[in-house]
Motif scaffolding. Structure first.
Motif, mmCIF file in Angstrom:
data_model
loop_
_atom_site.group_PDB
_atom_site.id
_atom_site.type_symbol
_atom_site.label_atom_id
_atom_site.label_comp_id
_atom_site.label_asym_id
_atom_site.label_seq_id
_atom_site.Cartn_x
_atom_site.Cartn_y
_atom_site.Cartn_z
ATOM 1 N N SER A 2 1.136 -0.883 0.053
ATOM 2 C CA SER A 2 -0.304 -0.098 -0.233
ATOM 3 C C SER A 2 0.467 1.128 0.052
ATOM 4 O O SER A 2 0.420 2.535 -0.428
ATOM 5 N N ARG A 3 2.147 1.408 0.669
ATOM 6 C CA ARG A 3 3.279 2.673 0.629
ATOM 7 C C ARG A 3 3.673 3.080 -0.591
ATOM 8 O O ARG A 3 3.848 3.970 -0.933
ATOM 9 N N ARG A 4 4.303 1.734 -1.250
ATOM 10 C CA ARG A 4 4.652 1.849 -2.731
ATOM 11 C C ARG A 4 3.251 2.236 -3.696
ATOM 12 O O ARG A 4 3.733 3.195 -4.840
ATOM 13 N N THR A 5 2.194 1.503 -3.513
ATOM 14 C CA THR A 5 1.113 2.303 -4.793
ATOM 15 C C THR A 5 0.813 4.185 -4.337
ATOM 16 O O THR A 5 0.592 4.701 -4.884
ATOM 17 N N GLY A 6 0.456 4.105 -3.075
ATOM 18 C CA GLY A 6 0.046 5.308 -2.694
ATOM 19 C C GLY A 6 -1.698 5.469 -2.995
ATOM 20 O O GLY A 6 -2.288 6.874 -3.043
ATOM 21 N N LEU A 7 -2.597 5.086 -3.519
ATOM 22 C CA LEU A 7 -3.631 4.778 -4.091
ATOM 23 C C LEU A 7 -4.204 4.386 -2.815
ATOM 24 O O LEU A 7 -5.075 3.771 -2.246
ATOM 25 N N GLY A 8 -6.144 5.843 -2.594
ATOM 26 C CA GLY A 8 -6.618 5.332 -1.137
ATOM 27 C C GLY A 8 -7.180 4.065 -1.478
ATOM 28 O O GLY A 8 -7.465 3.112 -0.346
ATOM 29 N N PRO A 9 -7.985 3.469 -2.610
ATOM 30 C CA PRO A 9 -9.015 2.215 -2.696
ATOM 31 C C PRO A 9 -7.907 0.684 -2.679
ATOM 32 O O PRO A 9 -8.420 0.315 -1.476
ATOM 33 N N ILE A 10 -6.603 0.778 -2.526
ATOM 34 C CA ILE A 10 -5.742 0.067 -2.512
ATOM 35 C C ILE A 10 -5.658 0.079 -1.082
ATOM 36 O O ILE A 10 -4.880 -1.125 -0.360
ATOM 37 N N VAL A 11 -5.028 1.073 -0.282
ATOM 38 C CA VAL A 11 -4.859 1.348 1.050
ATOM 39 C C VAL A 11 -5.873 0.394 1.617
ATOM 40 O O VAL A 11 -5.944 -0.107 2.368
ATOM 41 N N ARG A 12 -7.117 0.797 1.860
ATOM 42 C CA ARG A 12 -8.644 0.561 2.459
ATOM 43 C C ARG A 12 -8.806 -0.812 1.822
ATOM 44 O O ARG A 12 -8.766 -1.649 3.073
ATOM 45 N N PHE A 13 -8.085 -1.459 0.675
ATOM 46 C CA PHE A 13 -8.417 -3.152 0.539
ATOM 47 C C PHE A 13 -7.370 -3.720 1.363
ATOM 48 O O PHE A 13 -7.238 -4.491 1.872
ATOM 49 N N VAL A 14 -6.008 -3.219 1.885
ATOM 50 C CA VAL A 14 -5.121 -3.468 2.070
ATOM 51 C C VAL A 14 -5.297 -3.923 3.736
ATOM 52 O O VAL A 14 -5.363 -4.849 4.492
ATOM 53 N N ASP A 15 -5.673 -2.442 4.422
ATOM 54 C CA ASP A 15 -6.286 -2.269 5.727
ATOM 55 C C ASP A 15 -7.504 -3.758 6.326
ATOM 56 O O ASP A 15 -7.463 -4.448 7.455
ATOM 57 N N GLY A 16 -8.255 -3.984 5.280
ATOM 58 C CA GLY A 16 -9.411 -4.974 5.510
ATOM 59 C C GLY A 16 -8.843 -6.136 5.184
ATOM 60 O O GLY A 16 -8.902 -7.394 5.914
ATOM 61 N N LEU A 17 -7.415 -6.640 4.139
ATOM 62 C CA LEU A 17 -7.158 -7.312 4.886
ATOM 63 C C LEU A 17 -5.995 -8.398 5.944
ATOM 64 O O LEU A 17 -6.221 -9.298 5.823
ATOM 65 N N VAL A 18 -5.406 -6.728 6.600
ATOM 66 C CA VAL A 18 -4.671 -6.885 6.922
ATOM 67 C C VAL A 18 -5.187 -7.396 8.600
ATOM 68 O O VAL A 18 -5.445 -7.799 9.374
ATOM 69 N N VAL A 19 -6.769 -6.463 8.378
ATOM 70 C CA VAL A 19 -7.277 -6.686 9.713
ATOM 71 C C VAL A 19 -8.089 -7.998 10.108
ATOM 72 O O VAL A 19 -8.152 -9.011 11.106
ATOM 73 N N ALA A 20 -8.047 -8.913 8.615
ATOM 74 C CA ALA A 20 -9.269 -9.723 8.269
ATOM 75 C C ALA A 20 -8.027 -10.659 8.707
ATOM 76 O O ALA A 20 -8.417 -11.820 9.812
ATOM 77 N N ILE A 21 -6.924 -10.711 8.772
ATOM 78 C CA ILE A 21 -5.222 -11.732 8.514
ATOM 79 C C ILE A 21 -5.078 -11.774 10.284
ATOM 80 O O ILE A 21 -5.469 -12.642 10.721
ATOM 81 N N GLN A 22 -5.120 -10.259 11.009
ATOM 82 C CA GLN A 22 -4.144 -10.671 12.093
ATOM 83 C C GLN A 22 -5.576 -10.970 13.313
ATOM 84 O O GLN A 22 -5.963 -11.095 14.236
ATOM 85 N N ARG A 23 -6.919 -10.396 13.084
ATOM 86 C CA ARG A 23 -8.709 -10.740 13.670
ATOM 87 C C ARG A 23 -9.701 -11.887 13.391
ATOM 88 O O ARG A 23 -10.308 -12.282 14.183
ATOM 89 N N GLY A 24 -9.435 -12.439 12.287
ATOM 90 C CA GLY A 24 -10.090 -13.223 11.496
ATOM 91 C C GLY A 24 -11.253 -13.368 11.628
ATOM 92 O O GLY A 24 -11.913 -14.631 11.263
ATOM 93 N N THR A 25 -11.551 -12.313 10.780
ATOM 94 C CA THR A 25 -12.866 -11.913 10.153
ATOM 95 C C THR A 25 -13.213 -12.415 8.924
ATOM 96 O O THR A 25 -12.481 -12.680 8.449
ATOM 97 N N PRO A 26 -14.667 -12.423 8.937
ATOM 98 C CA PRO A 26 -14.499 -13.085 7.704
ATOM 99 C C PRO A 26 -14.787 -11.770 6.681
ATOM 100 O O PRO A 26 -14.895 -10.726 6.572
ATOM 101 N N LEU A 27 -13.910 -12.190 5.525
ATOM 102 C CA LEU A 27 -13.204 -11.045 4.605
ATOM 103 C C LEU A 27 -13.732 -11.201 2.957
ATOM 104 O O LEU A 27 -13.775 -10.610 2.400
ATOM 105 N N GLY A 28 -14.634 -12.367 2.878
ATOM 106 C CA GLY A 28 -15.731 -12.113 1.396
ATOM 107 C C GLY A 28 -16.386 -11.165 1.231
ATOM 108 O O GLY A 28 -16.035 -10.342 0.205
ATOM 109 N N GLU A 29 -17.474 -10.994 2.097
ATOM 110 C CA GLU A 29 -18.069 -9.849 2.260
ATOM 111 C C GLU A 29 -17.440 -8.358 2.270
ATOM 112 O O GLU A 29 -17.788 -7.465 1.080
#
Length: 310
Positions: free
Chosen positions: A227-254
């Motif tokens: 996300s730091r390399r790209t610097g795009l807002g949608p990519i940053v939000r996408f990566v934040d969702g992935l990181v939260v799902a990996i760290q907390r085990g929340t459902p990721l599909g929806e």
């Protein structure tokens, strides 16, 4: 100026350049690099015999002289212009290595090339029309600056083009990832599958992040680096969702489906905005080309009939 004065000015210029070179080469003014400072404190390897080193000789190349001069010129240009963080960010966004010194050397090369072309033009003007030497020198300096700025503009355009390609690929990649996660695969396996079956800039970025994760970095850190390399807002939000799902085990599909829908809506909005801009630019040929021709076709028959009647 008379020829004698011209020769005197040229000799004075050469003398001043020689004095500047002598002053720059004095030990008191010479800069000591890091290697020269650290080298006395390191263990020296035993020197080999000259007879054993005869086969290691290589022919002299022009790059042995040009490379250090280009490096010094690039570092001088970097100190004059600044903006190292901006250049590094744009290099990353363009998909290049964050080599600021190499980019400054390229800028110096572009500037020297533009100055050389301007020098040829200035010589022709001086010999043919006797133009002012000061004005020609200003022209050469402006050409050098134009070459430096042109390389910077090309880097910004390359970064913008790559960002557009990433945003065009983002909805499809997000949906593929959502389908893989919904099918029962883990986050890492889904990322590997998407990076393997996809082609494009975003797939390459995912592949690079997975490679960093395999070499010792944690997957959230690798994704945040993406996300730091790209610097795009949608990519940053996408990566934040992935990181939260990996760290907390929340459902990721929806979450991934929602992000893919948001990306598609953003792409549609961008197309609408681009269409509005194109509509304004299309008015230029309509107003200045099509409309005058239409008016001419409408007025010419009446004007010709009036001329015949008169």
């Amino acid at each position: 100026m008379t020829p004698v004065q011209w020769w005197g000015a040229l000799l004075g210029l050469l003398l001043s350049c020689g004095l500047l070179l002598l002053w720059a080469g004095l030990p008191a003014t010479r800069r000591v690099d890091l290697a020269s400072r650290v080298e006395p404190y390191l263990d020296r390897t035993p020197q080999r015999s000259r007879l054993l080193g005869l086969d290691d000789t290589r022919p002299w190349h022009l790059s042995d002289v040009v490379a250090p001069l280009a490096g010094r010129a690039g570092s001088l240009l970097d100190r004059m212009l600044g903006g190292t963080d901006s250049v590094r960010s744009r290099l990353l966004r363009a998909g290049d290595l964050p080599d600021v010194d190499g980019f400054r050397v390229q800028q110096v090369g572009w500037g020297i090339g533009a100055a050389a072309l301007a020098s040829v033009l200035a010589s022709l003007l001086w010999w043919s029309r006797g133009a002012s030497v000061v004005a020609l020198a200003v022209l050469v300096g402006c050409a050098f600056l134009a070459g430096v700025v042109a390389r910077d503009v090309l880097l910004s355009r390359a970064a913008a083009r790559r960002e557009r390609r990433i945003m065009a690929e983002f909805p499809a990649v997000a949906e593929l990832l959502a389908l893989s996660v919904t099918a029962g695969e883990g986050t890492v396996q889904a990322l590997e599958r998407v990076a393997r079956v996809s082609r494009g800039e975003l797939a390459d970025e995912l592949d690079l992040a997975l490679a960093h994760a395999r070499t010792g970095a944690s997957l959230p850190e690798a994704l945040q680096e993406l996300s730091r390399r790209t610097g795009l807002g949608p990519i940053v939000r996408f990566v934040d969702g992935l990181v939260v799902a990996i760290q907390r085990g929340t459902p990721l599909g929806e979450v991934l489906r929602a992000q893919a829908a948001d990306a598609r809506e953003a792409a549609k909005q961008g197309l609408i905005e681009e269409g509005g801009k194109r509509e304004i630019s299309m008015m230029v040929p309509v107003v200045f080309l099509v409309l005058p021709v239409t008016v001419l076709f409408a007025v010419f028959p009446g004007a010709s009939m009036l001329q015949i009647s008169l």
